[in-house]
Design a protein around this motif. Sequence first.
Motif, PDB file in Angstrom:
ATOM      1  N   PRO A   1      -5.339   3.730  -4.267  1.00 48.64           N
ATOM      2  CA  PRO A   1      -4.152   3.978  -5.102  1.00 48.64           C
ATOM      3  C   PRO A   1      -3.538   5.356  -4.838  1.00 48.64           C
ATOM      4  CG  PRO A   1      -5.884   2.963  -6.402  1.00 48.64           C
ATOM      5  CD  PRO A   1      -6.485   3.252  -5.058  1.00 48.64           C
ATOM      6  N   GLU A   2      -4.378   6.375  -4.630  1.00 47.44           N
ATOM      7  CA  GLU A   2      -3.855   7.733  -4.387  1.00 47.44           C
ATOM      8  C   GLU A   2      -3.089   7.772  -3.057  1.00 47.44           C
ATOM      9  OE1 GLU A   2      -7.314   7.172  -4.839  1.00 47.44           O
ATOM     10  OE2 GLU A   2      -6.865   7.309  -6.976  1.00 47.44           O
ATOM     11  N   TYR A   3      -3.665   7.118  -2.058  1.00 46.58           N
ATOM     12  CA  TYR A   3      -3.027   7.138  -0.734  1.00 46.58           C
ATOM     13  C   TYR A   3      -1.697   6.380  -0.770  1.00 46.58           C
ATOM     14  CZ  TYR A   3      -2.725   7.253   4.367  1.00 46.58           C
ATOM     15  OH  TYR A   3      -2.311   7.492   5.649  1.00 46.58           O
ATOM     16  N   LEU A   4      -1.697   5.242  -1.473  1.00 50.94           N
ATOM     17  CA  LEU A   4      -0.451   4.470  -1.594  1.00 50.94           C
ATOM     18  C   LEU A   4       0.634   5.324  -2.242  1.00 50.94           C
ATOM     19  CD1 LEU A   4      -1.901   1.004  -2.656  1.00 50.94           C
ATOM     20  CD2 LEU A   4      -0.377   1.378  -0.714  1.00 50.94           C
ATOM     21  N   ASN A   5       0.262   6.031  -3.300  1.00 48.98           N
ATOM     22  CA  ASN A   5       1.229   6.922  -3.961  1.00 48.98           C
ATOM     23  C   ASN A   5       1.724   7.986  -3.001  1.00 48.98           C
ATOM     24  OD1 ASN A   5       1.926   6.414  -6.670  1.00 48.98           O
ATOM     25  ND2 ASN A   5      -0.241   6.659  -7.198  1.00 48.98           N
ATOM     26  N   GLY A   6       0.787   8.533  -2.252  1.00 49.25           N
ATOM     27  CA  GLY A   6       1.118   9.605  -1.311  1.00 49.25           C
ATOM     28  C   GLY A   6       2.097   9.136  -0.246  1.00 49.25           C
TER      29      GLY A   6
ATOM     30  N   THR B   1     -11.392  -9.865  -0.457  1.00 47.42           N
ATOM     31  CA  THR B   1     -10.988  -9.504  -1.824  1.00 47.42           C
ATOM     32  C   THR B   1     -10.242  -8.170  -1.822  1.00 47.42           C
ATOM     33  OG1 THR B   1     -13.097 -10.468  -2.440  1.00 47.42           O
ATOM     34  CG2 THR B   1     -11.929  -9.317  -4.179  1.00 47.42           C
ATOM     35  N   GLN B   2     -10.773  -7.244  -1.036  1.00 46.27           N
ATOM     36  CA  GLN B   2     -10.153  -5.919  -0.935  1.00 46.27           C
ATOM     37  C   GLN B   2      -8.691  -6.050  -0.441  1.00 46.27           C
ATOM     38  OE1 GLN B   2     -12.298  -3.581   1.874  1.00 46.27           O
ATOM     39  NE2 GLN B   2     -11.733  -1.629   0.935  1.00 46.27           N
ATOM     40  N   ALA B   3      -8.502  -6.928   0.541  1.00 43.94           N
ATOM     41  CA  ALA B   3      -7.164  -7.102   1.115  1.00 43.94           C
ATOM     42  C   ALA B   3      -6.182  -7.555   0.039  1.00 43.94           C
ATOM     43  CB  ALA B   3      -7.219  -8.120   2.252  1.00 43.94           C
ATOM     44  N   GLU B   4      -6.598  -8.520  -0.772  1.00 36.72           N
ATOM     45  CA  GLU B   4      -5.694  -9.009  -1.831  1.00 36.72           C
ATOM     46  C   GLU B   4      -5.413  -7.926  -2.864  1.00 36.72           C
ATOM     47  OE1 GLU B   4      -6.477 -13.796  -2.014  1.00 36.72           O
ATOM     48  OE2 GLU B   4      -7.949 -12.459  -2.897  1.00 36.72           O
ATOM     49  N   GLU B   5      -6.469  -7.206  -3.244  1.00 39.15           N
ATOM     50  CA  GLU B   5      -6.287  -6.155  -4.258  1.00 39.15           C
ATOM     51  C   GLU B   5      -5.306  -5.092  -3.777  1.00 39.15           C
ATOM     52  OE1 GLU B   5     -10.217  -4.768  -5.004  1.00 39.15           O
ATOM     53  OE2 GLU B   5     -10.680  -6.449  -6.325  1.00 39.15           O
ATOM     54  N   VAL B   6      -5.431  -4.752  -2.507  1.00 39.82           N
ATOM     55  CA  VAL B   6      -4.594  -3.694  -1.942  1.00 39.82           C
ATOM     56  C   VAL B   6      -3.117  -4.090  -1.965  1.00 39.82           C
ATOM     57  CG1 VAL B   6      -3.994  -2.898   0.382  1.00 39.82           C
ATOM     58  CG2 VAL B   6      -6.244  -2.433  -0.537  1.00 39.82           C
ATOM     59  N   VAL B   7      -2.835  -5.347  -1.650  1.00 39.29           N
ATOM     60  CA  VAL B   7      -1.436  -5.788  -1.661  1.00 39.29           C
ATOM     61  C   VAL B   7      -0.883  -5.666  -3.086  1.00 39.29           C
ATOM     62  CG1 VAL B   7       0.113  -7.758  -1.351  1.00 39.29           C
ATOM     63  CG2 VAL B   7      -1.680  -7.313   0.338  1.00 39.29           C
TER      64      VAL B   7
ATOM     65  N   GLU C   1       2.346  -2.541  -7.236  1.00 37.39           N
ATOM     66  CA  GLU C   1       2.351  -1.708  -8.461  1.00 37.39           C
ATOM     67  C   GLU C   1       2.848  -0.300  -8.152  1.00 37.39           C
ATOM     68  OE1 GLU C   1      -1.553  -1.663 -10.287  1.00 37.39           O
ATOM     69  OE2 GLU C   1      -1.542  -3.859 -10.342  1.00 37.39           O
ATOM     70  N   THR C   2       2.545   0.177  -6.941  1.00 40.34           N
ATOM     71  CA  THR C   2       2.977   1.531  -6.557  1.00 40.34           C
ATOM     72  C   THR C   2       4.484   1.582  -6.316  1.00 40.34           C
ATOM     73  OG1 THR C   2       0.844   1.716  -5.445  1.00 40.34           O
ATOM     74  CG2 THR C   2       2.445   3.407  -4.916  1.00 40.34           C
ATOM     75  N   GLY C   3       5.099   0.412  -6.137  1.00 40.06           N
ATOM     76  CA  GLY C   3       6.547   0.404  -5.938  1.00 40.06           C
ATOM     77  C   GLY C   3       6.983  -0.109  -4.575  1.00 40.06           C
ATOM     78  N   PHE C   4       6.038  -0.531  -3.735  1.00 33.73           N
ATOM     79  CA  PHE C   4       6.441  -1.105  -2.441  1.00 33.73           C
ATOM     80  C   PHE C   4       6.961  -2.520  -2.681  1.00 33.73           C
ATOM     81  CE2 PHE C   4       3.575   2.216  -0.898  1.00 33.73           C
ATOM     82  CZ  PHE C   4       4.349   2.752   0.119  1.00 33.73           C
ATOM     83  N   ASN C   5       8.165  -2.781  -2.166  1.00 35.89           N
ATOM     84  CA  ASN C   5       8.719  -4.126  -2.363  1.00 35.89           C
ATOM     85  C   ASN C   5       9.106  -4.770  -1.027  1.00 35.89           C
ATOM     86  OD1 ASN C   5      10.896  -2.642  -1.699  1.00 35.89           O
ATOM     87  ND2 ASN C   5      11.936  -2.816  -3.677  1.00 35.89           N
TER      88      ASN C   5
END
Length: 375
Positions: free
Chosen positions: A100-105, A136-142, A147-151
């Motif tokens: 989550p931190e990296y996605l935000n970054g 499972t990790q792959a799905e969670e990451v998407v 949620e981080t705002g990537f569309n």
Amino acid sequence: MAGIYIHIPFCRQKCYYCDFYKTVNTSLKQKFLTLLNEEAKVRKNYLENETVETIYFGGGTPSVLTTEELDNILWNIDANYSISPDAEITFEANPDDLTPEYLNGIKSTGVNRLSIGIQAFQNEHLKKMNRRHDATQAEEVVRKAVETGFNNISVDLIYGLPGLTDEQWKESLQRVFQLPVEHLSAYHLTYHEGTPFFTWLKKGTLKELSENESVKQFNILVEMAEQAGFEQYEISNFARDALYSRHNSSYWLGKKYLGLGPSAHSYNLLSRRWNVSHVESYVRGLEAGSDYFEEEILSNKDHYNEYILTRIRTKWGVLLSDIRQNFGTEFYDYLLKQVAKYKKSGLVLLSEGKLLLTKEGLFVSDEIMGDLMII
Ligand code: SF4
């Protein structure tokens, strides 16, 4: 309109099927980053001040970069090129890096499109390929990315894997289409010389899927994508709501692009240039001001072949008017003669001056392209 490709040549570990240029030795990472910025400065005239509409971070694994390193590269690009305010900025990432931190970054740096290498949804296949994440990790990451705002999210899958059953392939596709993603790139496995998969195939410890099985998986892909509302706009690429990869589409539509980093290719409508596939030689070349690339001036025949190669597998097809106007009647007549061979095959479709491959033709596209090109 032009694009910039940036090759980040580092990976945390090597996948057993992969032949992209990469290294797990990161000792030169800082030097590489300094010289990547240097290359961007030195080559600032390559695109002749054309507006850059797309920036693409590929590799290797761009997600080995820290947010600060990524920000620094983009800042330098912005300082040296004319970037469109609505440029598509794609970042390839592996699921295991996307905390989550990296996605935000990365979101804060201006990246607005993610290309996530999922490859399969069965842990046995992920392990066989030496991937670092699980299904499972792959799905969670998407979901976290959304949620981080990537569309604008693309995922990669591989089919034709040794031992991949049709049921497993359908399951992978189903799971992708249930995710909030806009784009899918699905590639058939290729056994590249020099990779462990190639060695194991030759030794017989790994069994290739038969041609029939591969065709079946391709057909499953095309059908399920269509049912899920994804348009096949290139042989391996599918998009929802016309959210095509603008960067890759610009390659297929013959636009200029600048490639930075080891092994990156560039094209300026006149010549093709490719950087050395070796971090050390790349760094040394830039430091010493000596060559770290090779270049080829393209002839009319090269341009024609390139046009066929890039356009025939897309929904935009080969336009006969382009062939006549850009390459002359000799090439135009040659193309029509070659196409005539396929008249009754059901593999190609010539309609309203546009040449396309049919669904059946797409699977044997290499053969057809070879026939339409001039060797
Ligand atoms: S597939 Fe991606 S992560 Fe795996 S070795 Fe190749 S470049 Fe690295």
